[in-house]
Design a protein around this motif. Structure first.
Motif, PDB file in Angstrom:
ATOM      1  N   THR A 143     -24.788   0.103  14.482  1.00  0.00           N
ATOM      2  CA  THR A 143     -24.249   1.271  14.410  1.00  0.00           C
ATOM      3  C   THR A 143     -24.601   2.048  15.659  1.00  0.00           C
ATOM      4  O   THR A 143     -25.664   3.126  15.381  1.00  0.00           O
ATOM      5  N   ASP A 151     -27.001   8.426   4.680  1.00  0.00           N
ATOM      6  CA  ASP A 151     -25.962   7.888   6.303  1.00  0.00           C
ATOM      7  C   ASP A 151     -25.246   6.698   6.131  1.00  0.00           C
ATOM      8  O   ASP A 151     -24.213   6.282   5.998  1.00  0.00           O
ATOM      9  N   THR A 178     -19.865   2.968  18.565  1.00  0.00           N
ATOM     10  CA  THR A 178     -19.361   2.257  17.127  1.00  0.00           C
ATOM     11  C   THR A 178     -19.038   3.844  16.191  1.00  0.00           C
ATOM     12  O   THR A 178     -17.744   3.736  15.371  1.00  0.00           O
ATOM     13  N   TRP A 179     -19.603   4.413  15.757  1.00  0.00           N
ATOM     14  CA  TRP A 179     -19.674   5.335  14.923  1.00  0.00           C
ATOM     15  C   TRP A 179     -18.520   6.143  14.849  1.00  0.00           C
ATOM     16  O   TRP A 179     -17.850   6.707  13.654  1.00  0.00           O
ATOM     17  N   GLN A 180     -18.037   6.648  16.320  1.00  0.00           N
ATOM     18  CA  GLN A 180     -17.356   7.664  16.514  1.00  0.00           C
ATOM     19  C   GLN A 180     -15.478   6.638  15.999  1.00  0.00           C
ATOM     20  O   GLN A 180     -14.736   7.483  15.887  1.00  0.00           O
ATOM     21  N   TRP A 191     -28.132   3.726  13.518  1.00  0.00           N
ATOM     22  CA  TRP A 191     -28.543   2.743  12.242  1.00  0.00           C
ATOM     23  C   TRP A 191     -28.881   1.404  12.524  1.00  0.00           C
ATOM     24  O   TRP A 191     -27.526   1.130  13.373  1.00  0.00           O
ATOM     25  N   VAL A 249     -19.992  -3.978  10.980  1.00  0.00           N
ATOM     26  CA  VAL A 249     -20.644  -3.347  11.921  1.00  0.00           C
ATOM     27  C   VAL A 249     -20.052  -4.160  13.163  1.00  0.00           C
ATOM     28  O   VAL A 249     -19.340  -4.333  13.999  1.00  0.00           O
ATOM     29  N   THR A 291     -23.925   5.464  19.086  1.00  0.00           N
ATOM     30  CA  THR A 291     -22.224   6.565  18.478  1.00  0.00           C
ATOM     31  C   THR A 291     -21.423   6.140  18.661  1.00  0.00           C
ATOM     32  O   THR A 291     -20.318   6.285  18.449  1.00  0.00           O
ATOM     33  N   LEU A 314     -21.354   5.376   6.112  1.00  0.00           N
ATOM     34  CA  LEU A 314     -21.105   3.861   7.284  1.00  0.00           C
ATOM     35  C   LEU A 314     -20.470   2.910   5.967  1.00  0.00           C
ATOM     36  O   LEU A 314     -19.583   2.928   6.123  1.00  0.00           O
TER      37      LEU A 314
END
Length: 275
Positions: free
Chosen positions: A123, A78, A127-129, A70, A108, A125, A82
Protein backbone atom coordinates in the motif's frame (compact mmCIF):
# COMPACT_ATOMS: atom_id res chain seq x y z
CA UNK A 1 47.42 58.17 -52.67
CA UNK A 2 47.99 55.07 -54.73
CA UNK A 3 50.50 53.70 -52.25
CA UNK A 4 48.09 54.29 -49.36
CA UNK A 5 45.34 52.38 -51.16
CA UNK A 6 47.69 49.52 -51.86
CA UNK A 7 48.71 49.32 -48.21
CA UNK A 8 45.08 49.47 -47.09
CA UNK A 9 44.15 46.70 -49.49
CA UNK A 10 47.02 44.56 -48.19
CA UNK A 11 45.95 45.12 -44.61
CA UNK A 12 42.36 44.27 -45.45
CA UNK A 13 43.41 41.06 -47.15
CA UNK A 14 45.56 40.16 -44.15
CA UNK A 15 42.69 40.86 -41.78
CA UNK A 16 40.51 38.47 -43.69
CA UNK A 17 43.13 35.76 -43.96
CA UNK A 18 44.86 36.25 -40.64
CA UNK A 19 48.40 36.31 -42.18
CA UNK A 20 51.61 38.38 -41.79
CA UNK A 21 51.98 41.54 -44.02
CA UNK A 22 54.80 43.93 -44.76
CA UNK A 23 53.67 47.48 -43.87
CA UNK A 24 55.24 50.64 -45.50
CA UNK A 25 55.41 54.24 -44.41
CA UNK A 26 54.10 57.28 -46.38
CA UNK A 27 57.26 57.33 -48.54
CA UNK A 28 56.90 53.69 -49.46
CA UNK A 29 59.76 52.50 -47.29
CA UNK A 30 59.20 49.11 -45.73
CA UNK A 31 58.64 48.75 -41.99
CA UNK A 32 58.70 45.73 -39.69
CA UNK A 33 56.29 42.88 -40.37
CA UNK A 34 52.91 43.06 -38.72
CA UNK A 35 51.01 39.88 -37.65
CA UNK A 36 47.25 40.26 -37.58
CA UNK A 37 45.26 37.48 -35.90
CA UNK A 38 41.64 37.12 -36.84
CA UNK A 39 39.41 35.08 -34.50
CA UNK A 40 37.89 31.97 -35.97
CA UNK A 41 34.14 32.12 -36.56
CA UNK A 42 32.47 29.77 -34.06
CA UNK A 43 29.53 27.72 -35.25
CA UNK A 44 26.90 26.92 -32.60
CA UNK A 45 26.65 23.18 -32.00
CA UNK A 46 23.66 21.43 -33.44
CA UNK A 47 20.89 20.42 -31.00
CA UNK A 48 21.99 16.82 -31.05
CA UNK A 49 25.74 17.53 -30.93
CA UNK A 50 27.53 17.24 -27.60
CA UNK A 51 28.46 20.58 -26.04
CA UNK A 52 31.99 21.11 -24.76
CA UNK A 53 32.48 19.52 -21.37
CA UNK A 54 29.43 17.30 -21.45
CA UNK A 55 26.20 16.30 -23.19
CA UNK A 56 24.08 18.98 -24.74
CA UNK A 57 20.85 17.67 -23.17
CA UNK A 58 20.04 16.93 -19.54
CA UNK A 59 18.24 13.59 -19.34
CA UNK A 60 14.73 13.87 -17.91
CA UNK A 61 14.52 13.23 -14.16
CA UNK A 62 13.29 9.77 -13.23
CA UNK A 63 9.93 9.95 -11.49
CA UNK A 64 10.27 8.75 -7.89
CA UNK A 65 8.17 5.75 -6.92
CA UNK A 66 5.39 6.59 -4.41
CA UNK A 67 6.29 5.99 -0.78
CA UNK A 68 5.13 2.68 0.71
CA UNK A 69 2.92 3.14 3.77
CA UNK A 70 2.29 -0.49 4.76
CA UNK A 71 3.32 -3.89 3.47
CA UNK A 72 3.25 -7.55 4.46
CA UNK A 73 4.18 -8.08 8.10
CA UNK A 74 3.08 -4.65 9.33
CA UNK A 75 0.58 -4.43 12.19
CA UNK A 76 -1.51 -1.83 13.93
CA UNK A 77 -4.62 0.30 13.79
CA UNK A 78 -3.73 1.76 10.36
CA UNK A 79 -3.62 -1.74 8.88
CA UNK A 80 -7.07 -2.37 10.41
CA UNK A 81 -8.40 0.71 8.63
CA UNK A 82 -6.85 -0.43 5.34
CA UNK A 83 -8.52 -3.83 5.75
CA UNK A 84 -11.88 -2.28 6.71
CA UNK A 85 -11.82 -0.08 3.60
CA UNK A 86 -10.86 -3.03 1.38
CA UNK A 87 -13.93 -4.84 2.76
CA UNK A 88 -16.11 -1.92 1.68
CA UNK A 89 -15.06 -2.34 -1.96
CA UNK A 90 -15.30 -6.16 -1.76
CA UNK A 91 -11.59 -6.86 -2.19
CA UNK A 92 -11.32 -8.39 1.29
CA UNK A 93 -13.93 -10.54 2.97
CA UNK A 94 -12.29 -11.55 6.23
CA UNK A 95 -12.67 -9.14 9.10
CA UNK A 96 -9.87 -6.71 9.96
CA UNK A 97 -7.13 -8.35 11.97
CA UNK A 98 -4.61 -5.53 12.21
CA UNK A 99 -1.96 -7.71 10.56
CA UNK A 100 -0.90 -7.19 6.92
CA UNK A 101 -1.04 -10.86 5.92
CA UNK A 102 -1.12 -12.72 2.61
CA UNK A 103 -4.87 -12.12 2.20
CA UNK A 104 -4.39 -8.38 2.60
CA UNK A 105 -1.47 -8.39 0.17
CA UNK A 106 -3.54 -10.19 -2.49
CA UNK A 107 -6.47 -7.84 -1.91
CA UNK A 108 -4.26 -4.78 -2.40
CA UNK A 109 -2.70 -6.30 -5.51
CA UNK A 110 -6.14 -6.95 -7.01
CA UNK A 111 -7.31 -3.43 -6.17
CA UNK A 112 -4.19 -1.97 -7.82
CA UNK A 113 -4.51 -4.07 -10.96
CA UNK A 114 -8.17 -3.14 -11.44
CA UNK A 115 -7.23 0.54 -11.46
CA UNK A 116 -4.14 0.36 -13.63
CA UNK A 117 -1.68 0.80 -10.78
CA UNK A 118 1.49 -1.28 -10.40
CA UNK A 119 0.49 -4.62 -8.85
CA UNK A 120 2.94 -4.62 -5.94
CA UNK A 121 0.64 -5.75 -3.15
CA UNK A 122 2.14 -2.95 -1.05
CA UNK A 123 0.00 0.00 0.00
CA UNK A 124 1.75 3.12 -1.27
CA UNK A 125 0.51 6.71 -1.14
CA UNK A 126 -1.14 6.55 -4.57
CA UNK A 127 -3.00 3.31 -3.79
CA UNK A 128 -4.10 4.62 -0.39
CA UNK A 129 -5.44 7.89 -1.82
CA UNK A 130 -7.41 6.02 -4.47
CA UNK A 131 -8.92 3.78 -1.78
CA UNK A 132 -9.75 6.76 0.44
CA UNK A 133 -11.64 8.40 -2.42
CA UNK A 134 -13.80 5.30 -2.89
CA UNK A 135 -14.69 4.51 0.73
CA UNK A 136 -16.10 6.03 3.92
CA UNK A 137 -14.46 6.41 7.31
CA UNK A 138 -14.85 3.04 9.10
CA UNK A 139 -16.48 3.00 12.53
CA UNK A 140 -15.16 1.25 15.62
CA UNK A 141 -17.00 -1.98 14.93
CA UNK A 142 -15.93 -1.95 11.30
CA UNK A 143 -12.34 -1.88 12.52
CA UNK A 144 -12.95 -4.58 15.12
CA UNK A 145 -15.55 -6.59 13.24
CA UNK A 146 -14.00 -9.89 14.35
CA UNK A 147 -12.82 -8.72 17.78
CA UNK A 148 -9.37 -7.76 18.96
CA UNK A 149 -10.48 -4.45 20.49
CA UNK A 150 -8.93 -3.31 23.78
CA UNK A 151 -11.01 -3.73 26.92
CA UNK A 152 -12.08 -0.72 28.94
CA UNK A 153 -11.49 -0.43 32.68
CA UNK A 154 -13.38 -2.95 34.80
CA UNK A 155 -16.49 -1.87 36.64
CA UNK A 156 -15.84 -1.32 40.39
CA UNK A 157 -18.25 -4.18 41.14
CA UNK A 158 -15.80 -6.53 39.41
CA UNK A 159 -12.87 -5.86 41.73
CA UNK A 160 -13.66 -8.42 44.41
CA UNK A 161 -14.24 -12.17 44.20
CA UNK A 162 -14.58 -14.35 41.10
CA UNK A 163 -16.30 -12.34 38.38
CA UNK A 164 -17.28 -12.52 34.74
CA UNK A 165 -16.96 -8.76 34.11
CA UNK A 166 -18.77 -7.97 30.85
CA UNK A 167 -18.57 -4.52 29.22
CA UNK A 168 -21.11 -3.45 26.63
CA UNK A 169 -18.98 -0.38 25.86
CA UNK A 170 -15.85 -2.23 24.74
CA UNK A 171 -17.71 -5.51 23.98
CA UNK A 172 -15.31 -7.51 26.07
CA UNK A 173 -15.47 -10.06 28.86
CA UNK A 174 -12.83 -10.09 31.59
CA UNK A 175 -12.52 -13.16 33.79
CA UNK A 176 -11.30 -11.67 37.06
CA UNK A 177 -10.28 -13.11 40.41
CA UNK A 178 -9.82 -10.70 43.33
CA UNK A 179 -9.33 -7.70 41.03
CA UNK A 180 -6.82 -9.44 38.75
CA UNK A 181 -7.70 -10.05 35.09
CA UNK A 182 -7.02 -13.68 34.18
CA UNK A 183 -8.20 -13.52 30.57
CA UNK A 184 -10.06 -11.18 28.22
CA UNK A 185 -12.17 -12.13 25.18
CA UNK A 186 -14.36 -10.16 22.75
CA UNK A 187 -18.09 -10.80 23.12
CA UNK A 188 -21.30 -10.01 21.26
CA UNK A 189 -24.71 -9.11 22.70
CA UNK A 190 -28.37 -9.23 21.77
CA UNK A 191 -30.00 -6.88 19.27
CA UNK A 192 -32.26 -3.97 20.19
CA UNK A 193 -35.21 -6.37 20.02
CA UNK A 194 -33.60 -9.02 22.21
CA UNK A 195 -31.24 -7.02 24.46
CA UNK A 196 -28.81 -8.53 26.94
CA UNK A 197 -29.83 -7.58 30.46
CA UNK A 198 -27.52 -5.41 32.55
CA UNK A 199 -26.79 -5.71 36.25
CA UNK A 200 -25.21 -8.04 38.79
CA UNK A 201 -26.03 -11.74 38.51
CA UNK A 202 -24.44 -15.10 39.28
CA UNK A 203 -23.86 -18.28 37.31
CA UNK A 204 -26.61 -20.70 38.29
CA UNK A 205 -26.21 -23.48 35.70
CA UNK A 206 -23.51 -24.74 33.33
CA UNK A 207 -24.31 -26.87 30.27
CA UNK A 208 -21.45 -28.07 28.08
CA UNK A 209 -23.50 -29.27 25.07
CA UNK A 210 -26.57 -27.09 25.44
CA UNK A 211 -29.07 -26.55 22.59
CA UNK A 212 -31.65 -23.77 22.77
CA UNK A 213 -35.21 -25.12 22.93
CA UNK A 214 -36.56 -21.67 21.98
CA UNK A 215 -34.40 -21.05 18.90
CA UNK A 216 -33.26 -24.62 18.18
CA UNK A 217 -29.62 -23.49 17.97
CA UNK A 218 -26.52 -24.89 19.69
CA UNK A 219 -25.15 -23.04 22.74
CA UNK A 220 -21.98 -24.97 23.67
CA UNK A 221 -20.17 -24.10 26.91
CA UNK A 222 -23.27 -22.29 28.20
CA UNK A 223 -23.03 -20.58 31.59
CA UNK A 224 -26.51 -19.27 32.49
CA UNK A 225 -26.77 -16.15 34.63
CA UNK A 226 -30.21 -14.55 34.01
CA UNK A 227 -33.22 -16.60 32.92
CA UNK A 228 -32.42 -18.00 29.48
CA UNK A 229 -29.44 -15.69 28.96
CA UNK A 230 -26.00 -17.26 29.14
CA UNK A 231 -22.38 -16.75 28.19
CA UNK A 232 -21.66 -19.32 25.46
CA UNK A 233 -19.72 -20.07 22.28
CA UNK A 234 -21.28 -18.91 18.99
CA UNK A 235 -20.21 -20.25 15.62
CA UNK A 236 -22.16 -17.40 13.98
CA UNK A 237 -20.10 -14.85 15.89
CA UNK A 238 -16.96 -16.72 14.86
CA UNK A 239 -18.03 -16.53 11.20
CA UNK A 240 -19.65 -13.08 10.91
CA UNK A 241 -18.32 -11.10 13.84
CA UNK A 242 -20.29 -8.03 14.81
CA UNK A 243 -22.25 -8.15 11.58
CA UNK A 244 -24.77 -10.22 13.56
CA UNK A 245 -26.23 -10.32 17.06
CA UNK A 246 -27.43 -12.84 19.63
CA UNK A 247 -30.93 -13.39 20.97
CA UNK A 248 -29.85 -11.87 24.28
CA UNK A 249 -26.97 -14.12 25.27
CA UNK A 250 -23.33 -13.09 25.59
CA UNK A 251 -21.57 -14.72 22.63
CA UNK A 252 -17.90 -15.70 22.57
CA UNK A 253 -16.24 -16.41 19.20
CA UNK A 254 -13.01 -18.02 20.47
CA UNK A 255 -13.92 -21.65 21.16
CA UNK A 256 -10.68 -22.60 22.87
CA UNK A 257 -10.87 -19.54 25.13
CA UNK A 258 -14.40 -20.26 26.27
CA UNK A 259 -13.55 -23.94 26.77
CA UNK A 260 -10.84 -22.83 29.23
CA UNK A 261 -13.24 -20.35 30.82
CA UNK A 262 -15.96 -22.97 31.16
CA UNK A 263 -13.52 -25.23 33.02
CA UNK A 264 -12.62 -22.46 35.51
CA UNK A 265 -15.99 -20.83 36.22
CA UNK A 266 -18.10 -22.32 39.03
CA UNK A 267 -21.77 -22.10 39.82
CA UNK A 268 -22.23 -19.11 42.09
CA UNK A 269 -19.51 -16.98 40.49
CA UNK A 270 -20.56 -13.36 39.98
CA UNK A 271 -21.54 -11.91 36.59
CA UNK A 272 -21.53 -8.14 36.04
CA UNK A 273 -22.93 -6.75 32.78
CA UNK A 274 -22.30 -3.01 32.51
CA UNK A 275 -21.78 -0.06 30.18
Amino acid sequence: MGRACTALLALTTAAVCGCTVQATDQDGKPQGPVRIEVPQRSTPPADDAPAPGGPSRTPPATRAAPAVLWSRGDTGRDVRELQARLRQVAWLFDGPTGTYDDLTERAVEGFQGKRGLPRTGKTDTVTWQRLLNMTREPGTWDLYLMGGQPADAPDPRCLTGRVLCISKTSRTLRWMIDGRTVTTVPVRFGSQYTPTREGVFSVYWKSRHHVSTLYDSPMPYAMFFSGGQAVHYSSDFAARGYAGASHGCVNVRDESAIADLFAQVRNGDKVVVHW
